[in-house]
Design a protein around this motif. Structure first.
Motif, PDB file in Angstrom:
ATOM      1  N   TYR A 192       0.862  -1.176   0.000  1.00  0.00           N
ATOM      2  CA  TYR A 192       0.000   0.000   0.000  1.00  0.00           C
ATOM      3  C   TYR A 192       0.900   1.228   0.000  1.00  0.00           C
ATOM      4  O   TYR A 192       2.056   1.155   0.419  1.00  0.00           O
ATOM      5  CB  TYR A 192      -0.905   0.011   1.241  1.00  0.00           C
ATOM      6  N   GLU A 216      -5.076   3.305   8.689  1.00  0.00           N
ATOM      7  CA  GLU A 216      -5.848   3.025   7.465  1.00  0.00           C
ATOM      8  C   GLU A 216      -6.263   1.562   7.383  1.00  0.00           C
ATOM      9  O   GLU A 216      -7.401   1.249   7.031  1.00  0.00           O
ATOM     10  CB  GLU A 216      -5.043   3.402   6.212  1.00  0.00           C
ATOM     11  N   MET A 217      -5.354   0.652   7.705  1.00  0.00           N
ATOM     12  CA  MET A 217      -5.650  -0.779   7.576  1.00  0.00           C
ATOM     13  C   MET A 217      -6.616  -1.264   8.655  1.00  0.00           C
ATOM     14  O   MET A 217      -7.379  -2.192   8.422  1.00  0.00           O
ATOM     15  CB  MET A 217      -4.358  -1.604   7.605  1.00  0.00           C
ATOM     16  N   TYR A 270     -10.036  -1.457   7.411  1.00  0.00           N
ATOM     17  CA  TYR A 270     -10.346  -2.468   6.401  1.00  0.00           C
ATOM     18  C   TYR A 270     -10.198  -3.907   6.882  1.00  0.00           C
ATOM     19  O   TYR A 270     -10.862  -4.795   6.384  1.00  0.00           O
ATOM     20  CB  TYR A 270      -9.436  -2.281   5.173  1.00  0.00           C
ATOM     21  N   ASP A 311      -3.654  -0.049  -2.876  1.00  0.00           N
ATOM     22  CA  ASP A 311      -4.412   1.166  -2.605  1.00  0.00           C
ATOM     23  C   ASP A 311      -3.453   2.288  -2.227  1.00  0.00           C
ATOM     24  O   ASP A 311      -2.311   2.040  -1.842  1.00  0.00           O
ATOM     25  CB  ASP A 311      -5.410   0.934  -1.471  1.00  0.00           C
TER      26      ASP A 311
END
Length: 183
Positions: free
Chosen positions: A28, A45-46, A49, A137
């Motif tokens: 990423y 961020e992870m 998800y 991403d």
């Protein structure tokens, strides 16, 4: 101040199409000021998800000069741009390479998108290579100010849009076949 992009590899357990789970490592990209900030940002961020445990296995500075998301695209491509400059003192032509990360659906579209980006460039250049990138991403940094909120909304809308599926048109053309006469 120019943007520094960090490529972060994240290892986690992923469920595949058959329902089985396998451990995978995916790269990423995050915009950060330091390795420490890159690690903090990718964790943040992870976490949104991935519900299970994950591990950051590697962080390195990525060599992308610019990142360009495009609407209705689902993959990232690395475009190599060679800028050509004439050195008047030595009388030789110098070539400087830079890399763009461009969103597209295939290599041809990535090349076309790169050409569109470079359209306003005054100097000479060529694009010697376009290849699919393993980047899954991209997470740019936005300060949270009102101007940045508009930018992040636009960036995420472009990045998240999916390719339009165009139904194949039915071929309704008829051709008349003329028979040849023997002479």
């Amino acid at each position: 101040m120019s943007t520094t992009w960090y490529e972060c590899k994240v290892k986690y357990r992923k469920t595949d199409e058959t329902g089985g789970q396998k451990i995978t490592t995916e790269p990423y990209l995050v915009d950060a000021l330091s390795y420490t900030e890159a690690e903090s940002r990718i964790n943040e961020e992870m976490a949104a998800y991935i519900s299970e445990e994950f591990k950051i296995t590697n962080i390195k500075v990525a060599n992308y000069a610019e990142i360009h998301p495009f609407e209705n695209c689902d993959r990232w491509f690395k475009s190599k741009i060679s800028l050509l400059a004439y050195d008047e003192e030595s009388g030789k032509e110098r070539k400087t390479n830079m890399y763009f990360l461009v969103q597209a659906n295939d290599v041809k579209e990535a090349f076309d998108n790169t050409m569109g980006i470079m359209q306003s460039t005054m100097g000479e250049y060529n694009i010697p290579a376009v290849s699919e990138s393993p980047i899954m991403d991209v997470f740019p940094y936005f300060s949270g100010e009102e101007e940045d909120l508009e930018k992040i909304e636009k960036f995420n809308a472009l990045k998240a849009s999916r390719p339009e599926v165009v139904a194949e048109a039915e071929d309704t053309m008829e051709f008349a076949v003329e028979e040849e006469t023997a002479s």
